[in-house]
Scaffold this motif. Structure first.
Motif, PDB file in Angstrom:
ATOM      1  N   HIS A 190      17.338  36.605  -9.774  1.00 52.90           N
ATOM      2  CA  HIS A 190      16.468  36.811 -10.937  1.00 52.90           C
ATOM      3  C   HIS A 190      15.107  36.264 -10.543  1.00 52.90           C
ATOM      4  N   SER A 191      14.128  37.170 -10.495  1.00 59.31           N
ATOM      5  CA  SER A 191      12.848  36.816  -9.895  1.00 59.31           C
ATOM      6  C   SER A 191      11.728  36.775 -10.938  1.00 59.31           C
ATOM      7  N   GLU A 192      11.425  35.553 -11.392  1.00 60.96           N
ATOM      8  CA  GLU A 192      10.251  35.320 -12.248  1.00 60.96           C
ATOM      9  C   GLU A 192       9.765  33.902 -11.968  1.00 60.96           C
ATOM     10  N   ASN A 193       8.466  33.717 -11.889  1.00 59.29           N
ATOM     11  CA  ASN A 193       7.887  32.397 -11.633  1.00 59.29           C
ATOM     12  C   ASN A 193       8.139  31.476 -12.836  1.00 59.29           C
ATOM     13  N   ALA A 194       8.927  30.419 -12.616  1.00 56.40           N
ATOM     14  CA  ALA A 194       9.356  29.555 -13.717  1.00 56.40           C
ATOM     15  C   ALA A 194       8.193  28.761 -14.320  1.00 56.40           C
ATOM     16  N   ALA A 195       7.389  28.127 -13.474  1.00 54.24           N
ATOM     17  CA  ALA A 195       6.345  27.229 -13.983  1.00 54.24           C
ATOM     18  C   ALA A 195       5.338  27.981 -14.850  1.00 54.24           C
ATOM     19  N   ILE A 196       4.940  29.155 -14.388  1.00 52.23           N
ATOM     20  CA  ILE A 196       3.902  29.890 -15.129  1.00 52.23           C
ATOM     21  C   ILE A 196       4.469  30.494 -16.421  1.00 52.23           C
ATOM     22  N   THR A 197       5.634  31.121 -16.342  1.00 55.81           N
ATOM     23  CA  THR A 197       6.186  31.743 -17.565  1.00 55.81           C
ATOM     24  C   THR A 197       6.559  30.681 -18.603  1.00 55.81           C
ATOM     25  N   ASP A 198       7.091  29.546 -18.141  1.00 55.36           N
ATOM     26  CA  ASP A 198       7.442  28.481 -19.095  1.00 55.36           C
ATOM     27  C   ASP A 198       6.200  27.950 -19.816  1.00 55.36           C
ATOM     28  N   ARG A 199       5.153  27.708 -19.013  1.00 55.51           N
ATOM     29  CA  ARG A 199       3.941  27.101 -19.589  1.00 55.51           C
ATOM     30  C   ARG A 199       3.219  28.092 -20.508  1.00 55.51           C
ATOM     31  N   LEU A 200       3.128  29.337 -20.085  1.00 55.88           N
ATOM     32  CA  LEU A 200       2.476  30.340 -20.948  1.00 55.88           C
ATOM     33  C   LEU A 200       3.259  30.499 -22.253  1.00 55.88           C
ATOM     34  N   GLY A 201       4.578  30.428 -22.158  1.00 57.86           N
ATOM     35  CA  GLY A 201       5.419  30.534 -23.359  1.00 57.86           C
ATOM     36  C   GLY A 201       5.186  29.361 -24.298  1.00 57.86           C
ATOM     37  N   GLN A 202       5.090  28.175 -23.721  1.00 59.45           N
ATOM     38  CA  GLN A 202       4.872  26.963 -24.512  1.00 59.45           C
ATOM     39  C   GLN A 202       3.507  27.012 -25.223  1.00 59.45           C
ATOM     40  N   ILE A 203       2.491  27.456 -24.494  1.00 59.39           N
ATOM     41  CA  ILE A 203       1.141  27.538 -25.088  1.00 59.39           C
ATOM     42  C   ILE A 203       1.122  28.555 -26.226  1.00 59.39           C
ATOM     43  N   ALA A 204       1.736  29.695 -26.019  1.00 58.82           N
ATOM     44  CA  ALA A 204       1.754  30.733 -27.059  1.00 58.82           C
ATOM     45  C   ALA A 204       2.462  30.218 -28.315  1.00 58.82           C
ATOM     46  N   LYS A 205       3.553  29.514 -28.100  1.00 58.49           N
ATOM     47  CA  LYS A 205       4.321  28.959 -29.219  1.00 58.49           C
ATOM     48  C   LYS A 205       3.475  27.940 -29.987  1.00 58.49           C
ATOM     49  N   GLU A 206       2.796  27.074 -29.248  1.00 58.14           N
ATOM     50  CA  GLU A 206       1.932  26.065 -29.878  1.00 58.14           C
ATOM     51  C   GLU A 206       0.796  26.729 -30.668  1.00 58.14           C
ATOM     52  N   ASN A 207       0.364  27.893 -30.190  1.00 54.59           N
ATOM     53  CA  ASN A 207      -0.693  28.633 -30.884  1.00 54.59           C
ATOM     54  C   ASN A 207      -0.171  29.443 -32.061  1.00 54.59           C
ATOM     55  N   GLY A 208       1.128  29.319 -32.347  1.00 58.11           N
ATOM     56  CA  GLY A 208       1.682  29.996 -33.514  1.00 58.11           C
ATOM     57  C   GLY A 208       2.065  31.451 -33.288  1.00 58.11           C
ATOM     58  N   GLU A 209       2.103  31.879 -32.046  1.00 62.56           N
ATOM     59  CA  GLU A 209       2.529  33.260 -31.766  1.00 62.56           C
ATOM     60  C   GLU A 209       4.027  33.383 -32.047  1.00 62.56           C
ATOM     61  N   THR A 210       4.437  34.516 -32.624  1.00 64.24           N
ATOM     62  CA  THR A 210       5.859  34.697 -32.934  1.00 64.24           C
ATOM     63  C   THR A 210       6.379  36.077 -32.540  1.00 64.24           C
ATOM     64  N   THR A 211       5.504  36.970 -32.102  1.00 67.42           N
ATOM     65  CA  THR A 211       5.942  38.357 -31.901  1.00 67.42           C
ATOM     66  C   THR A 211       6.521  38.590 -30.509  1.00 67.42           C
ATOM     67  N   PHE A 222       2.517  39.901 -12.504  1.00 65.06           N
ATOM     68  CA  PHE A 222       2.404  39.155 -11.236  1.00 65.06           C
ATOM     69  C   PHE A 222       3.422  38.018 -11.139  1.00 65.06           C
ATOM     70  N   THR A 223       3.916  37.514 -12.307  1.00 62.17           N
ATOM     71  CA  THR A 223       4.911  36.435 -12.252  1.00 62.17           C
ATOM     72  C   THR A 223       6.279  36.962 -11.813  1.00 62.17           C
ATOM     73  N   GLU A 224       6.440  38.276 -11.863  1.00 63.89           N
ATOM     74  CA  GLU A 224       7.655  38.901 -11.341  1.00 63.89           C
ATOM     75  C   GLU A 224       7.481  39.195  -9.841  1.00 63.89           C
ATOM     76  N   VAL A 225       6.289  39.608  -9.475  1.00 70.78           N
ATOM     77  CA  VAL A 225       6.027  40.049  -8.101  1.00 70.78           C
ATOM     78  C   VAL A 225       5.968  38.865  -7.123  1.00 70.78           C
ATOM     79  N   GLU A 226       5.357  37.782  -7.565  1.00 70.10           N
ATOM     80  CA  GLU A 226       5.143  36.631  -6.656  1.00 70.10           C
ATOM     81  C   GLU A 226       6.464  36.100  -6.083  1.00 70.10           C
ATOM     82  N   PRO A 227       7.507  35.849  -6.911  1.00 71.42           N
ATOM     83  CA  PRO A 227       8.761  35.377  -6.294  1.00 71.42           C
ATOM     84  C   PRO A 227       9.459  36.437  -5.438  1.00 71.42           C
ATOM     85  N   ILE A 228       9.237  37.729  -5.720  1.00 68.26           N
ATOM     86  CA  ILE A 228       9.838  38.755  -4.848  1.00 68.26           C
ATOM     87  C   ILE A 228       9.271  38.599  -3.441  1.00 68.26           C
TER      88      ILE A 228
END
Ligand SMILES: [Zn+2]
Length: 455
Positions: A190-211, A222-228
């Protein structure tokens, strides 16, 4: 020879394409292909039906046992029944979500015991590569007969649950690949960059994004391509054979193809849902369609289909990964469990979307659902209608639209993003090693003739 079964009058997809021929079955194996085969104990008339090799779904999650944490999730009985109804005659089962995760001899035996006498179809098992099984676990799993290994480059598992799955760090990926190379088996990742996707998810959540749409944006291409790219480099270094699971973007596929051309032993799959749904409709469907990598923009659909048609994407899987309904019952997409129930609607959806809507040849259809995954993972008894192979078939009635309802679903939890959708073809019959395991008139047979297959 008197056959146990002869299938007559169907359009049969053979290795070189479809032909109007009869297929004779003896002792669970395909024994003859031709005309006027003679006598049989049972004759099935497949008039107006396509007779395809049964699907080999190389990516399915069964969460049994749940270990007191995930007990209500998909089980072997319901999961394999759904497979039978959907025309999937064998699948490869993943080493995570169940507790304990499948990381050594003891944990795979727990799983074999959980599925004993429950299986409606044949099941091969993956072992896990995790940071905590590098001292003998990989070798134990090889001896126990796993078909391959699975690792996560993306955050995975619940650290509060003893024995849950874990994603790899770079060192354990490197060391694990060296060990797996010695087994000759494949590592699927399963190829996705953990640090970037986790942090972007956390920031979006803190900003009240829900969709769901905002969720997709936290996992950019690019977070899928980089680990490949990293995996390709590690594969060159270690000699480990690799497979990238559920690639969701054209750029990821293209990296795999470039590496193949450079001589790396690498393949990739995509999933039925990446060939069907698109980002712009996700919020209308709801959290039932959340998964990772995420479903991307509509503008990417035909690019992905082109790569399925031309062979750049080797085959298609369901990544059937359901949970309990409570974990999807939220208006906040960031809090919902990520995973889609799709095992039952691979064959009909891919037939409709591929063959009926995009002129895919029947030969290519059989390749993406059966021949290619069986070849890649060395399932030599499976994957094509050839003399000597297991008599595994799915019958498809083309041009026969139906609307999927909850009552159709065999899953333990009746959830599916395909509910309410009109699907333009139907699975009418499924045969496993010569035995009918599903018939549209009588339903899934309660014979539980499936087996665990060891490699
Ligand atoms: Zn998965």
């Amino acid at each position: 020879m008197k056959f146990d079964l002869i299938i007559k009058n169907g359009l049969v997809i053979l290795e070189n394409g479809e032909q109007n021929v009869e297929v004779g079955v003896k002792d669970g194996k395909i024994a003859a292909i031709g005309h006027d085969l003679g006598e049989a104990t049972k004759v099935i008339d497949a008039e107006n039906q396509i007779v395809s090799p049964g699907m080999v779904d190389a990516h399915v999650h069964i969460t049994e046992p749940g270990g007191g944490y995930r007990d209500g999730w998909e089980g072997y009985e319901t999961g394999t029944k759904a497979a039978a109804k959907g025309g999937v005659t064998s699948f490869i089962e993943m080493p995570l979500n169940q507790v304990p995760a499948t990381t050594d001899k003891a944990s795979i035996e727990v799983k074999f015991e959980a599925g004993k006498d429950e299986l409606a179809v044949d099941v091969a098992s993956y072992g896990g590569l995790v940071p905590y099984n590098l001292n003998g676990g990989i070798q134990e799993l090889d001896e126990a007969g796993v078909i391959g290994y699975k690792a996560f480059i993306a955050t995975c598992g619940d650290r509060s649950i003893e024995g849950d799955f874990q994603d790899v760090d770079d060192y354990s990926l490197y060391e694990g690949m060296k060990q797996i190379a010695k087994t000759g088996k494949i590592l699927s990742i399963h190829s996705e960059n953990a640090a970037i996707t986790d942090r972007l998810g956390q920031i979006a959540k803190e900003n009240g994004e829900t969709t769901l749409s905002a969720y997709v944006d936290t996992r950019p291409v690019f977070t899928e391509v980089e680990p490949i790219r990293k995996i390709i480099l590690f594969a060159k270094e270690t000699g480990c054979r690799v497979h990238i699971v559920h690639v969701a973007c054209e750029e990821g596929v293209d990296e795999v193809v470039k590496a193949q051309q450079a001589g790396v032993d690498i393949t990739c799959e995509t999933c039925t849902h990446y060939l069907y749904f698109y980002k712009e409709e996700l919020d209308d469907i709801g959290p039932v369609v959340k998964c990772s990598p995420p479903i991307r923009e509509k503008s990417r659909l035909e690019g992905m289909w082109n790569r399925v048609l031309n062979g750049d994407i080797g085959f298609v899987t369901s990544d059937h990964s359901p949970c309990t309904p409570d974990l999807k019952a939220t208006d906040n997409a960031f809090e919902a469990w990520g995973g889609i129930a799709g095992l039952q609607n691979n064959v009909d959806v891919l037939y409709d979307e591929g063959v009926q809507k995009r002129n895919m040849t029947l030969k290519r259809f059989a390749e993406i659902i059966a021949t290619e995954p069986a070849k890649r993972f060395g399932m030599y008894d499976k994957g094509s209608i050839e003399i000597g192979k297991d008599a595994d078939f799915v019958f498809i009635k083309p041009d026969s639209p139906y609307t999927l309802t909850e009552a159709d679903l065999e899953y333990r939890n009746k959830m599916s993003p395909y509910l309410g959708r009109e699907i333009g073809a139907q699975v009418t019959r499924t045969i496993l090693r010569g035995q009918e395991i599903y018939n549209q008139e009588t339903g899934v047979a309660d014979i539980r003739s499936g087996r665990f297959i060891n490699y």
